[in-house]
Design an enzyme around this catalytic site. Structure first.
Site, mmCIF file in Angstrom:
data_model
loop_
_atom_site.group_PDB
_atom_site.id
_atom_site.type_symbol
_atom_site.label_atom_id
_atom_site.label_comp_id
_atom_site.label_asym_id
_atom_site.label_seq_id
_atom_site.Cartn_x
_atom_site.Cartn_y
_atom_site.Cartn_z
ATOM 1 N N ILE A 1 6.400 -58.406 27.638
ATOM 2 C CA ILE A 1 5.949 -57.014 27.759
ATOM 3 C C ILE A 1 5.864 -56.371 26.372
ATOM 4 C CG2 ILE A 1 6.383 -54.783 28.857
ATOM 5 C CD1 ILE A 1 8.021 -56.319 31.000
ATOM 6 N N GLY B 1 10.927 -64.844 22.344
ATOM 7 C CA GLY B 1 9.696 -64.287 21.771
ATOM 8 C C GLY B 1 8.886 -65.327 21.016
ATOM 9 N N ALA C 1 16.161 -58.058 25.892
ATOM 10 C CA ALA C 1 17.228 -58.256 26.886
ATOM 11 C C ALA C 1 17.121 -59.660 27.442
ATOM 12 C CB ALA C 1 17.086 -57.242 28.023
ATOM 13 N N TYR D 1 22.528 -58.468 36.107
ATOM 14 C CA TYR D 1 21.355 -57.996 35.366
ATOM 15 C C TYR D 1 21.084 -56.527 35.691
ATOM 16 C CZ TYR D 1 16.420 -57.237 34.328
ATOM 17 O OH TYR D 1 15.233 -56.694 33.885
ATOM 18 N N PHE E 1 8.914 -52.385 38.214
ATOM 19 C CA PHE E 1 9.078 -53.254 39.363
ATOM 20 C C PHE E 1 8.677 -54.651 38.837
ATOM 21 C CE2 PHE E 1 10.662 -50.658 42.917
ATOM 22 C CZ PHE E 1 11.028 -49.588 42.127
ATOM 23 N N ASN E 2 7.677 -55.336 39.331
ATOM 24 C CA ASN E 2 7.469 -56.687 38.782
ATOM 25 C C ASN E 2 6.294 -56.715 37.820
ATOM 26 O OD1 ASN E 2 9.260 -57.062 41.112
ATOM 27 N ND2 ASN E 2 9.061 -59.206 40.543
HETATM 28 N N1 LIG Z 1 9.311 -59.080 33.343
HETATM 29 C C1 LIG Z 1 9.582 -58.207 34.320
HETATM 30 O O1 LIG Z 1 9.057 -58.299 35.429
HETATM 31 C C2 LIG Z 1 10.549 -57.076 34.070
HETATM 32 C C3 LIG Z 1 10.823 -56.201 35.116
HETATM 33 C C4 LIG Z 1 11.692 -55.138 34.885
HETATM 34 C C5 LIG Z 1 12.267 -54.962 33.648
HETATM 35 N N2 LIG Z 1 11.999 -55.838 32.641
HETATM 36 C C6 LIG Z 1 12.627 -55.612 31.333
HETATM 37 O O2 LIG Z 1 11.598 -55.530 30.357
HETATM 38 C C7 LIG Z 1 12.062 -56.040 29.117
HETATM 39 C C8 LIG Z 1 11.081 -57.062 28.583
HETATM 40 O O3 LIG Z 1 10.944 -58.113 29.542
HETATM 41 P P1 LIG Z 1 10.036 -59.392 29.223
HETATM 42 O O4 LIG Z 1 9.604 -59.957 30.518
HETATM 43 O O5 LIG Z 1 9.029 -59.027 28.199
HETATM 44 O O6 LIG Z 1 11.128 -60.364 28.585
HETATM 45 P P2 LIG Z 1 10.980 -61.395 27.382
HETATM 46 O O7 LIG Z 1 12.129 -62.334 27.480
HETATM 47 O O8 LIG Z 1 9.608 -61.981 27.342
HETATM 48 O O9 LIG Z 1 11.143 -60.479 26.097
HETATM 49 C C9 LIG Z 1 12.388 -60.090 25.598
HETATM 50 C C10 LIG Z 1 12.336 -60.242 24.083
HETATM 51 O O10 LIG Z 1 13.585 -59.814 23.541
HETATM 52 C C11 LIG Z 1 14.049 -60.785 22.616
HETATM 53 N N3 LIG Z 1 15.519 -60.701 22.651
HETATM 54 C C12 LIG Z 1 16.334 -60.942 23.701
HETATM 55 N N4 LIG Z 1 17.621 -60.744 23.348
HETATM 56 C C13 LIG Z 1 17.609 -60.346 22.047
HETATM 57 C C14 LIG Z 1 18.615 -59.987 21.121
HETATM 58 N N5 LIG Z 1 19.923 -60.031 21.438
HETATM 59 N N6 LIG Z 1 18.249 -59.623 19.884
HETATM 60 C C15 LIG Z 1 16.953 -59.590 19.518
HETATM 61 N N7 LIG Z 1 15.942 -59.925 20.353
HETATM 62 C C16 LIG Z 1 16.270 -60.306 21.597
HETATM 63 C C17 LIG Z 1 13.489 -62.119 23.102
HETATM 64 O O11 LIG Z 1 13.365 -63.080 22.080
HETATM 65 C C18 LIG Z 1 12.118 -61.674 23.633
HETATM 66 O O12 LIG Z 1 11.147 -61.710 22.610
HETATM 67 C C19 LIG Z 1 13.461 -56.575 29.371
HETATM 68 O O13 LIG Z 1 14.391 -55.614 28.951
HETATM 69 C C20 LIG Z 1 13.511 -56.749 30.870
HETATM 70 O O14 LIG Z 1 14.818 -56.616 31.365
HETATM 71 C C21 LIG Z 1 11.158 -56.890 32.819
HETATM 72 O O1 LIG Z 2 9.704 -70.027 41.515
HETATM 73 C C1 LIG Z 2 9.926 -68.969 42.119
HETATM 74 C C2 LIG Z 2 10.111 -67.737 41.438
HETATM 75 C C3 LIG Z 2 10.362 -66.606 42.177
HETATM 76 N N1 LIG Z 2 10.417 -66.650 43.524
HETATM 77 C C4 LIG Z 2 10.640 -65.425 44.303
HETATM 78 O O2 LIG Z 2 9.625 -64.510 43.939
HETATM 79 C C5 LIG Z 2 10.128 -63.171 44.007
HETATM 80 C C6 LIG Z 2 9.940 -62.506 42.652
HETATM 81 O O3 LIG Z 2 10.786 -63.173 41.717
HETATM 82 P P1 LIG Z 2 10.635 -62.999 40.130
HETATM 83 O O4 LIG Z 2 11.654 -63.882 39.502
HETATM 84 O O5 LIG Z 2 9.216 -63.182 39.747
HETATM 85 O O6 LIG Z 2 10.971 -61.486 39.878
HETATM 86 P P2 LIG Z 2 12.266 -60.668 40.319
HETATM 87 O O7 LIG Z 2 11.804 -59.746 41.394
HETATM 88 O O8 LIG Z 2 13.445 -61.498 40.581
HETATM 89 O O9 LIG Z 2 12.654 -59.939 38.949
HETATM 90 C C7 LIG Z 2 11.736 -59.258 38.138
HETATM 91 O O10 LIG Z 2 11.787 -57.927 38.460
HETATM 92 C C8 LIG Z 2 13.086 -57.423 38.462
HETATM 93 C C9 LIG Z 2 12.955 -56.050 38.951
HETATM 94 O O11 LIG Z 2 12.822 -56.099 40.329
HETATM 95 C C10 LIG Z 2 13.760 -57.647 37.107
HETATM 96 O O12 LIG Z 2 13.627 -56.566 36.274
HETATM 97 C C11 LIG Z 2 13.442 -58.920 36.401
HETATM 98 O O13 LIG Z 2 13.537 -58.804 34.979
HETATM 99 C C12 LIG Z 2 12.124 -59.433 36.687
HETATM 100 O O14 LIG Z 2 12.194 -60.803 36.381
HETATM 101 C C13 LIG Z 2 11.605 -63.311 44.419
HETATM 102 O O15 LIG Z 2 11.672 -63.197 45.811
HETATM 103 C C14 LIG Z 2 11.957 -64.732 44.024
HETATM 104 O O16 LIG Z 2 12.999 -65.293 44.785
HETATM 105 C C15 LIG Z 2 10.230 -67.840 44.209
HETATM 106 O O17 LIG Z 2 10.281 -67.879 45.426
HETATM 107 N N2 LIG Z 2 9.991 -68.962 43.476
#
Ligand SMILES: NC(=O)c1ccc[n+]([C@@H]2O[C@H](COP(=O)([O-])OP(=O)(O)OC[C@H]3O[C@@H](n4cnc5c(N)ncnc54)[C@H](O)[C@@H]3O)[C@@H](O)[C@H]2O)c1
Ligand SMILES: O=c1ccn([C@@H]2O[C@H](COP(=O)(O)OP(=O)(O)O[C@H]3O[C@H](CO)[C@H](O)[C@H](O)[C@H]3O)[C@@H](O)[C@H]2O)c(=O)[nH]1
Length: 341
Positions: A14, A38, A77, A143, A171-172
């Protein structure tokens, strides 16, 4: 007006989309990342990069010496719900202690604006079909707790130190930059849509669905998928809100439509035209049955409108990326698959 922005975790999924939007909007960007997830290749040439870890306060002092920064975007994170259940120590250290270090460094440098990546996981199993900001918080996993703790810490820092913040509960997050230049590339990949597309590519042997005995329409979990660029556009609007209104703000970000895991697989079959072998496995610890956002507050207060709300359009951008990822753990396999054809 151009601002000087520090993006923590800017090399991640993101964060890298945010970096591109900030540059397109004329802001000056410095990325702080430990590159645990990253990718340097996800970053444009015209941003400064500081490699460092949030858990190392001296690295943060080094980062803020490159300022002054008008605001911080904090994406860094650990992010896997399931992993957080088995390794809570890692999650609290990285997501809470690391973020506290960041707030300390901001205060030391006189920076008082931060946009924080929170999550739908703070709500746990919802009491209503749509989750708005007033919904009870009851995380089901470490988490989610780590993110809820940070929201509380930001509220307390607003009161004690005048820190201005916006927490976005995504959300996702899904999809990719429409050009296909950057996208989702985690290692290991735990998210549903990339895993489905990797199965469609034949890079994975198939998709395991984690449980089909939930109390939902077809027994699989329901999620609300939001395009990563729509998350980024809300973050951009947060700069204006923090200027106008002090305090700790929070918004839910989603499209308000729930899709079961089977719906998402069907959408992927439509978009890719490929067979996607599926098997059902046990539930994944920490999963909520259903998470769907009411984002009325973000729409009204931030004048925010998602530009790619349709799951098929979101899936298309993810598919463009996955067919030719420029970096990440599957870039090589994909290249091999393409050349084998
Ligand atoms: N992906 C989702 O669906 C989702 C949903 C809700 C919230 N979020 C939140 O959004 C944020 C970004 O998610 P993402 O999917 O881009 O994750 P990501 O893992 O792709 O990106 C996280 C980045 O942070 C860096 N990082 C992690 N820990 C670190 C540390 N201690 N010091 C310095 N850098 C560090 C990683 O190297 C990476 O580049 C996260 O905080 C995550 O919890 C993500
Ligand atoms: O191989 C897989 C991967 C996921 N799932 C299912 O797909 C749904 C979505 O799972 P994701 O792992 O894609 O996403 P989450 O909803 O668990 O979590 C995501 O959204 C959350 C917020 O709801 C968090 O912030 C988190 O960082 C982000 O990964 C869940 O029911 C999970 O059990 C499967 O069945 N198979």
């Amino acid at each position: 007006m151009s601002q000087n922005i520090l993006v923590c975790g800017g090399a991640g999924y993101i964060g890298s989309h945010m970096v591109r939007l900030l540059r397109r909007s004329g802001h000056v960007v410095t990325v702080f990342d430990n590159f645990s997830q990253g990718h340097r290749a996800a970053l444009p040439d015209d941003v400064s990069v500081i490699e460092g870890d949030l858990c190392d306060p001296s690295a943060l002092v080094r980062a803020f010496a490159a300022g002054p920064f008008d605001a911080v975007y904090h994406f860094a994170a650990l992010i896997s719900v399931g992993e957080s259940v088995t390794a809570p120590d890692l999650y609290y250290r990285n997501n809470v202690v690391g973020a506290l270090n960041l707030l300390d460094a901001m205060r030391g440098a006189g920076c008082d604006r931060i946009v924080f990546s929170s999550t739908a996981a703070i709500f746990g199993n919802p009491e209503t079909d749509l989750i708005d900001e007033s919904h009870r918080r009851a995380p089901l996993n470490p988490y989610g707790w780590s993110k809820l703790m940070m929201e509380q810490i930001l509220a307390d820092h607003a009161h004690a130190f005048g820190v201005r913040s916006v927490s976005f509960r995504y959300f996702n997050a899904a999809g990719a930059d429409p050009t296909g230049a950057i996208g989702e590339a985690h290692d290991p990949e735990t998210h549903l849509i990339p895993n489905i597309l990797l199965a469609a590519m034949g890079v994975r042997s198939g998709l395991e669905i984690f449980g089909d005995d939930y109390d939902t329409r077809d027994g699989t979990c329901v999620r609300d998928y939001i395009h990563v660029d729509d998350i980024a556009s809300a973050h951009l609007a947060a700069l204006g809100l923090m200027d106008a209104e002090p305090g700790a703000h929070a918004f839910n970000l989603g499209n308000g439509r729930g899709f079961t895991n089977l719906d998402v697989i069907d959408a992927a079959r439509d978009v890719t035209g490929r067979d996607i072998p599926v098997r059902v496995g046990p539930r994944r610890p920490g999963d909520a049955a259903m998470l769907v956002a009411d984002s009325t507050k973000a729409r009204n207060r931030l004048d925010w409108t998602p530009e790619v709300p349709d799951i098929l359009d979101i899936m298309k951008t993810a598919w463009t990326w996955h067919q030719a990822p420029a970096y990440g753990p599957f870039a090589v396999e994909h290249t091999a698959e393409r050349s084998a054809k």
